[in-house]
Every structure is written in C-alpha cells, then in structure tokens.
Design a protein around this motif. Structure first.
Motif, PDB file in Angstrom:
ATOM      1  N   GLU A 265      -3.450  -6.397  -5.316  1.00 50.21           N
ATOM      2  CA  GLU A 265      -2.209  -6.270  -4.570  1.00 50.21           C
ATOM      3  C   GLU A 265      -1.089  -5.719  -5.449  1.00 50.21           C
ATOM      4  N   LEU A 269       0.807  -2.093  -4.520  1.00 49.23           N
ATOM      5  CA  LEU A 269       2.231  -1.932  -4.282  1.00 49.23           C
ATOM      6  C   LEU A 269       2.892  -1.048  -5.336  1.00 49.23           C
ATOM      7  N   ARG A 306       1.025   2.413   1.351  1.00 47.55           N
ATOM      8  CA  ARG A 306       2.085   1.789   2.146  1.00 47.55           C
ATOM      9  C   ARG A 306       1.982   2.191   3.622  1.00 47.55           C
ATOM     10  N   ASP A 315       5.156  -2.831   2.668  1.00 46.47           N
ATOM     11  CA  ASP A 315       6.190  -2.763   1.637  1.00 46.47           C
ATOM     12  C   ASP A 315       6.410  -4.104   0.951  1.00 46.47           C
ATOM     13  N   GLN A 316       5.650  -5.117   1.357  1.00 47.07           N
ATOM     14  CA  GLN A 316       5.798  -6.456   0.791  1.00 47.07           C
ATOM     15  C   GLN A 316       4.640  -6.774  -0.152  1.00 47.07           C
ATOM     16  N   LEU A 317       4.949  -7.541  -1.209  1.00 45.47           N
ATOM     17  CA  LEU A 317       3.906  -8.040  -2.101  1.00 45.47           C
ATOM     18  C   LEU A 317       3.278  -9.264  -1.451  1.00 45.47           C
ATOM     19  N   HIS A 326      -7.112  -0.522  -1.662  1.00 48.26           N
ATOM     20  CA  HIS A 326      -5.992   0.309  -2.096  1.00 48.26           C
ATOM     21  C   HIS A 326      -6.462   1.610  -2.758  1.00 48.26           C
TER      22      HIS A 326
END
Length: 390
Positions: A265, A269, A306, A315-317, A326
């Motif tokens: 994660e 991001l 994103r 847009d959040q962790l 990813h």
C-alpha cells in the motif's frame, strides 16, 4: 472556449513545480473524461492514465515498444529498459537470478549494520534531516555494498547528485553524467577482477553467446545507478513523512511481517517511478483512440495506482487494502528488475528505525518541499523529531 483541463495538458511540463502540484488532480480528470490525453510535452505524446489501459500497453510490447523508455529523449543505452523481446528476455534472465530475493538474502546483516550505523549518527540528537542523513546514505550504501562493491564515497556522492538531476530534470546532460560514472566503474573493474555483480556484467552473454557490447555494459550499470540511487530513497522519504503525519502507521509497521501487506500500500500510494515512455510501432486503436506508428506514449503508473475503477478510495493510505495489484514496479515484461532489492531495503530500513526510534513528528518551523519530475511528490527535505525507544 478552451477546456481548462485540456489546456493544462497542452502546456504540461512534467518537471515544473507548479504543474506537478496540480498533476494528480488533473490526472483524475483525465481518467474520468479523457483517459488517453494528448500533451505537447517533448514534441507531443499521449498520456495513458487508466489502470486497464496501462496494462494493455504493458502486455503488448509488439505494439508499444520500449525503445525510448523516458518521457524525454534518452541519449544513452539503458538495457533492459530500452529493449523489446527477444533480447530483453536474455538480459532479464541473468539479472533476475542475481537480484532475486534468495540471492539478496545474504546481504541482510550487512544492510542492518549499515542502517544502525547511520542511526547511531543522530539518535542522541532527538531530530534529523531524514533525507540527507538516512534515506540517501542508506540507499547509496546498499547499492555500493550489494551491486557495485565500491567504497569510493566521492563517486557515490556524485552518483546521488547525477541521478537526482535525471529524476528532477531529465535532460541529456543529466543522463550523460550518470553514464560517465558507469564508465568509471567499469574501467576500474577492468584492472581489478572480482567475484561480484559487476563482474557478472562483464562476463554476461546474450543472443546465443555473444558478450555484451561496451555500450550495453555501460547502459546496464547506468540503469542500476538510476534505480538504486533514486526510487527507494523516494519511498523512504514518503514513509518518513507518513510516520510523522499518520500516527497509526507506526503501530502497523511494528507488527510482525508488516511488509507482507502494508508495504504494497505504501508503494501504491507513493509510486516514486511515476511515468515512463513507449513508442507505437504498429498502427492500432487498442486504447480507444487511433494511434499510428511513431506516436509516443507516456505510461503514467502513478495515475493507474490512483484509478478509482481499480482501487477504492485511491487517494487514501488504506493499511488494510487487499488485494493490492499496484503498478509501483510497472507491469508486464518490464516489471522492475530491482523490486526485490527495493523491498528488502525498505523492510530493513523501517525495521531498524523503529527498533530504536518512536513518536516521529515534523520539526516545528520547517516546511516540506516535494520533488518534481519522475519522483513527483517525494519529500526533498524532511526535518523530523523523534523519541528514543526505551
């Protein structure tokens, strides 16, 4: 009336600070309204913004060539980044073996010692400029010990400066400076044969047994310098900032085997290799618009990471995000060859920091300036305060 979003992309400069400040928001618009958006940057190219389209580009190297892997013209060879099949696979064959998790495991005690020695230098102070005193020397030291077997501190300093210039400027001169360092390293090896990674580059063969050309050897070392001195540093810088701004992250990073999930994660991001280039070699409409041979394409991995169509609240962790497919290391045959070294460095760096330090916070009166260019958003300076673990 000219649409302000398209007007932004028309004049986009990936290396301009003000443009980089807006870029994430503009890419969100593009994903929703114009997923393959044209920009005049670098003479003109199409920016691919959606996760699914980025995967399409990645799995069709016969259509989207990697011959020019940068978003600006790259004046030096960068194998295997700039190679297509079948030669690409031969380069990856010997690199994958030497940069596998199993092959790198023997360096864990060395990297732990390196991290501890760096922490020794500031642990008593209660604060530190995290980038210059930990993120940079830890990643540079890792490259020196694991890949280059080089203890020339002045040369590594020049390497950090040159690679930073490539990331933030992307000029031919900045690439040439990195290539010059590669030339020095290979010249030194010619008179000092060793049983290590660089020697394996000297002795490697491809295409039915031919040795690498000198250009290929230098290009390969240039790639190792670019990857080893910039990308992991950027992710470490991000993690340092997150530790100071999101207190729950420290608790999560203290859990056993945290890297098995949380690290993905953090990588998603941050996406410190945000964008790369491709060249269209066959007319096609695979991305929903007509593309012709010779068109240039920018694959924006950060944008794909994103994409709300793939990730909830992108847009959040989200420390509980799973699964997490990813694109921080790219996708397809060009997935980052150094991914295992990057993960090992990040895991060891974080573990050693948290074994000795806690309660991170931004030092009062300091501001954080973010990087531009390929490593967009990563802090360039980060003054942290902390407490010692009792």
């Amino acid at each position: 009336m000219i649409d302000s979003h398209q007007e932004f992309f028309d004049g986009l400069d990936f290396f301009d600070e003000q443009h980089c400040t807006r870029l994430d928001d503009e890419l969100k618009w593009a994903r929703e309204q114009c997923p393959v958006v044209h920009t005049n940057f670098g003479g003109g190219m199409h920016v691919v913004t959606r996760y699914a389209d980025l995967r399409t580009v990645a799995v069709h190297p016969e259509v989207f060539s990697s011959a020019q892997p940068g978003i600006m013209e790259v004046p030096v060879a960068l194998p295997p980044l700039d190679l297509d099949p079948p030669l690409h696979g031969e380069f990856r064959g010997f690199l994958n073996n030497r940069l596998s998790r199993a092959a790198l495991a023997r360096y864990q005690p060395i990297l732990e010692q390196l991290a501890d020695e760096l922490i020794d230098g500031f642990v008593q102070d209660g604060e530190v400029e995290f980038i210059s005193r930990f993120a940079i020397p830890f990643t540079a030291g890792t490259l020196a010990k694991v890949v280059l077997d080089d203890d020339n501190e002045e040369r590594l300093r020049r390497g950090v400066e040159a690679v930073t210039a490539v990331s933030s400027q992307g000029t031919p001169e900045s690439f040439a400076a990195v290539a010059e360092l590669a030339t020095e390293l290979m010249a030194a090896r010619e008179s000092d044969r060793r049983d290590d990674f660089l020697q394996s580059v000297v002795e490697a063969t491809v295409a039915g047994g031919r040795p690498l050309t000198q250009e290929e050897r230098l290009g390969l070392v240039t790639v190792l310098l670019l990857g080893g001195l910039d990308t992991t540093r950027g992710t470490l810088a991000y993690i340092g900032r997150f530790l100071a701004e999101q207190p729950d992250l420290e608790t999560r990073l203290r859990e056993p085997n945290w890297a098995n999930r949380t690290l993905d994660e953090l990588l998603r991001l941050t996406s410190t290799v945000s964008v790369m280039g491709r060249v269209v070699v066959q007319d096609n409409d695979l991305l929903g618009i007509p593309l012709v041979k010779g068109d240039r394409v920018a694959v924006h991995w950060r944008s794909g990471n994103r994409d709300a169509a793939k990730f909830d609240n992108p847009d959040q962790l989200d420390l509980d995000r799973f699964p997490n497919p990813h694109m921080a290391f790219g996708v397809g045959i060009h997935r980052c060859v150094g991914q295992h070294m990057a993960r090992l460095q990040l895991e060891i760096g974080v573990n050693r920091l948290l074994a000795r330090l806690t309660n991170f916070r931004i030092a009062p009166g300091t501001s954080i300036r973010s990087a531009v260019g390929v490593s967009i958003g990563a802090p360039e300076k980060l003054h942290l305060q902390f407490d010692r673990v009792s």
